[in-house]
Enzyme design. Structure first.
Site, short mmCIF file in Angstrom:
data_model
loop_
_atom_site.label_atom_id
_atom_site.label_comp_id
_atom_site.label_asym_id
_atom_site.label_seq_id
_atom_site.Cartn_x
_atom_site.Cartn_y
_atom_site.Cartn_z
CG ASP A 1 -8.51 4.02 -0.41
OD1 ASP A 1 -8.31 2.80 -0.30
OD2 ASP A 1 -7.81 4.89 0.12
CD GLU B 1 -0.58 5.33 -4.23
OE1 GLU B 1 -0.17 5.67 -3.11
OE2 GLU B 1 -1.25 4.31 -4.43
CG ASP C 1 -2.02 1.03 1.22
OD1 ASP C 1 -2.32 1.54 0.12
OD2 ASP C 1 -2.59 1.31 2.29
O1 MIG Z 1 -4.23 6.16 4.27
O2 MIG Z 1 -3.91 0.95 5.66
O3 MIG Z 1 -6.02 1.87 0.16
O4 MIG Z 1 -7.02 -0.27 1.64
O5 MIG Z 1 -7.15 0.04 4.43
C1 MIG Z 1 -4.98 4.99 4.15
C2 MIG Z 1 -5.11 1.68 5.73
C3 MIG Z 1 -4.08 3.80 4.09
C4 MIG Z 1 -5.17 2.88 2.14
C5 MIG Z 1 -5.58 1.61 1.47
C6 MIG Z 1 -6.64 0.93 2.27
C7 MIG Z 1 -6.12 0.64 3.66
C8 MIG Z 1 -5.67 1.95 4.33
N1 MIG Z 1 -4.67 2.62 3.49
#
Ligand code: MIG
Length: 647
Positions: free
Chosen positions: A409, A309, A306
């Site tokens: 998201d 980007e 995660d």
């Molecule tokens: O700033 O880890 O897209 O699936 O649950 C949010 C917490 C960070 C974004 C991810 C989402 C995840 C969440 N993350």
């Protein structure tokens, strides 16, 4: 035929793995130099434009403007120009039919008959790029050539095709045990539970919170006994903190991105200030890939990557600006584009060391998440002797060889279920076969009807995961009153696994698509060409998902006579239906889909977990009398078409 065209000194993106002949003059496009390079193609009125992977709107990209610049923004409106990934491949199908891949990690803007200009305009901010032009008889054939040159898709293990439950907010073993218990008690199948950032010690990568998970190995083992795997999250940034071994080693070896002064760039994400690993260097990727060992040693076999980007809350430069941006992003989502200069300012504040040269992040931005996936995938290959599960939020074409992606998201809206349907074939065109959305929606509060309809669609997506955000209502399938309907819909997934798994593996091994737009299956059928809310799944199935609130009926177009299959949660009822327009009635507990003329598909028995699935013990349904089944042990890495047999 495929030709390559080069401008300046193109950057190595690892997207294309085959040697492609250099052409001398770019066909189909007029080229201009104007704030970068601008390529213009004149579209004919009836031309359809397919592709662009993870973008919004529809399957036909006409009328839209899309910006390849990986962005973490929770407002997925239909006119949103950028999401988490950049997939610069498109096919123009019509008066002139060709495919084009704009291979650059820098920002690219695609205007596809935008404002009725009648033109496809591609603006590459960077003057250094490669363009691949593919010609062929059909959009589908062109796409298959493209899939061949970008290399074989990631191959997940069989259990990754099971159903997964996730929620941002599961904190400890007890939370997870409760989820598993409730699923098993309700008789709703389940194969894995995702562990979101709360399993870590203060959100620090490659740590486990000892209070919440005192003995992870024992917990993983106990869960496996129940047929459940745990899938932890890993974020891109490494916390700046003395005593954090990953940070200390990274600093010592100079593995992080640097700022204008040459010091390591600092940006705040979940753990507080972090450094970003410089994934552009092989030694950094190898090093990062090795870190997963802490978790694979506990028996973990799957991960999700995660914030790659990379997402930045604020940095050493943009502290105030960042907080303001976050607020204005939230309040004024439609200003996303206009804010670029400030919100994205940090991407111009750090550098990569590439081949001994300092390269501004902004220039290679779209490749960062994909290279993180490459790092993890290559690491996991070495750490686990079996196939691993990996899916990432950010990606570039090429990363599909190492892992899948989820679409980020979304929210609990019917419109986002519809977008999920449109995105799947476009992602497949760009190599990302293993993908899916947050079923039920991530942001906002879902309801029973939306979740059931979404599950009925996700039952066909290779990644099938229910995931939701912190502060949203409980979204596990047992939180909506009667559970029978949920058990019924998800049991369809398990009964279709012999087909879904086999079609996925054949598609990957043959450089083919798993999800196809109707037009790719019925190119001569004018009506089928225009349909975006029906899809082909593998070679035998057509689906027509229910996408409207409060509606039990929908129109379906059949380009040929097909077997209509109605699954009521227990039984399949088949009947032949003639070609043409139909209206079907689909109660909330049913799924209706179609088997193509002359085809048959294997269905198995119900199962609570993929480990109970017997790929060998199947029954054929449909009007065909045989099926080409890919079958193996579901986990060995030596996959090949030798495992296809006719049943
Ligand atoms: O700033 O880890 O897209 O699936 O649950 C949010 C917490 C960070 C974004 C991810 C989402 C995840 C969440 N993350």
């Amino acid at each position: 035929m495929i030709l390559r065209f080069e401008y300046g000194t193109p950057f190595e993106t690892y997207a294309v793995v085959e040697e492609i002949r250099l052409g001398d003059r770019l066909p189909y496009f007029r080229t201009e130099e104007k704030e970068g390079l601008v390529f213009t193609h004149f579209l004919a009125e009836g031309d359809t434009v397919y592709g662009l992977g993870e973008t919004m709107r529809g399957i036909n990209k006409r009328g839209g403007r899309y910006i390849s610049y990986n962005t973490d923004d929770v407002h997925h409106r239909e006119d949103m120009p950028s999401l988490y990934s950049s997939h610069n491949f498109l096919v123009v199908d019509g008066a002139e039919t060709f495919g084009a891949f704009f291979d650059t990690p820098s920002k690219v803007i695609f205007e596809v008959d935008y404002q009725n200009s009648g033109k496809l305009v591609v603006r590459s901010e960077n003057r250094n790029l490669r363009i691949y032009i593919i010609t062929g008889a059909s959009a589908y054939g062109i796409t298959r050539q493209f899939l061949r040159i970008i290399g074989r898709s990631f191959l997940p293990p069989l259990w990754a095709f099971g159903f997964g439950q996730s929620r941002w907010g599961y904190k400890n073993t007890k939370d997870i045990e409760k989820v598993v218990e409730n699923y098993r008690e309700a008789g709703i199948p389940l194969d894995y539970v995702c562990m979101d950032i709360d399993y870590m010690d203060r959100y620090i990568d490659f740590t486990v919170n000892k209070k919440r998970f005192p003995d992870l190995t024992a917990f993983v083992t106990a869960m496996k006994k129940k047929g459940i795997r745990l899938v932890p999250i890993i974020d891109a940034g490494i916390k700046v903190e003395a005593g954090n071994p990953v940070y200390e080693e990274g600093v010592k070896k100079g593995y992080f991105c640097t700022n204008h002064e040459g010091a390591f760039f600092k940006a705040a994400v979940w753990p507080g200030m972090t450094h970003f690993p410089d994934f552009f260097r092989k030694e950094v990727r190898d090093w990062f890939g090795r870190q997963y060992k802490v978790l694979t040693d506990c028996g973990i076999e799957g991960f999700w990557n995660d914030m790659n980007e990379p997402s930045i809350f604020y940095s050493e430069y943009s502290k105030r600006q960042g907080a303001l941006n976050m607020l204005s992003n939230f309040l004024f989502p439609s200003r996303q584009e206009k804010k670029e200069n400030s919100a994205y300012q940090d991407y111009k504040n750090f550098y990569h060391d590439i081949g001994g040269k300092k390269v501004l992040h902004h220039e290679v931005h779209n490749l960062y998440g994909g290279l993180m996936t490459m790092a993890s995938g290559e690491g996991l290959k070495k750490l686990i002797p079996r196939r691993y599960l990996l899916f990432s939020r950010s990606s570039y074409i090429g990363a599909h060889r190492y892992g899948g992606i989820w679409t980020g998201d979304n929210s609990s809206k019917w419109e986002h279920l519809r977008q999920n349907v449109y995105q799947m074939p476009s992602l497949n065109m760009c190599g990302f076969l293993y993908s899916g959305a947050d079923t039920g929606g991530f942001g906002g509060n879902t309801d029973r009807e939306l979740l059931l309809r979404w599950l009925a669609f996700s039952a066909f997506t290779p990644l099938m995961r229910n995931h939701t955000a912190l502060f949203t209502r409980r979204q596990e399938c047992y939180q909506f009153g009667s559970t029978v309907e949920f058990a019924g819909i998800i049991s369809l997934r398990y009964r279709l696994l012999p087909y879904i798994y086999s079609e996925f593996m054949k598609a990957a091994l043959r450089s083919d698509m798993y999800f196809k737009p109707m037009a790719f299956g019925f190119p001569g059928d004018e009506k089928a060409r225009k349909i975006e809310d029906q899809l082909l799944v593998g070679e035998c199935i057509m689906i027509a998902p229910m996408l409207e609130k409060g509606k039990n009926t929908r129109k379906v177009y059949l380009p040929e006579p097909m077997t209509q299959v109605r699954y009521d949660g227990e039984n399949f009822t088949c009947k032949m239906v003639e070609a043409g327009d139909r209206t079907i009635t689909v109660p909330i507990s049913h799924v209706v889909f179609y088997i193509r003329k002359g085809k048959a598909i294997p269905v198995g028995d119900e199962a609570q977990s993929t480990r109970e699935v017997d790929l060998d013990n199947v029954e054929l349904i449909g009007d065909g009398d045989s099926y080409e089944q890919y079958i193996d042990d579901g986990c060995s890495p030596d996959c090949s078409l030798d495992y296809v047999r006719t049943i």
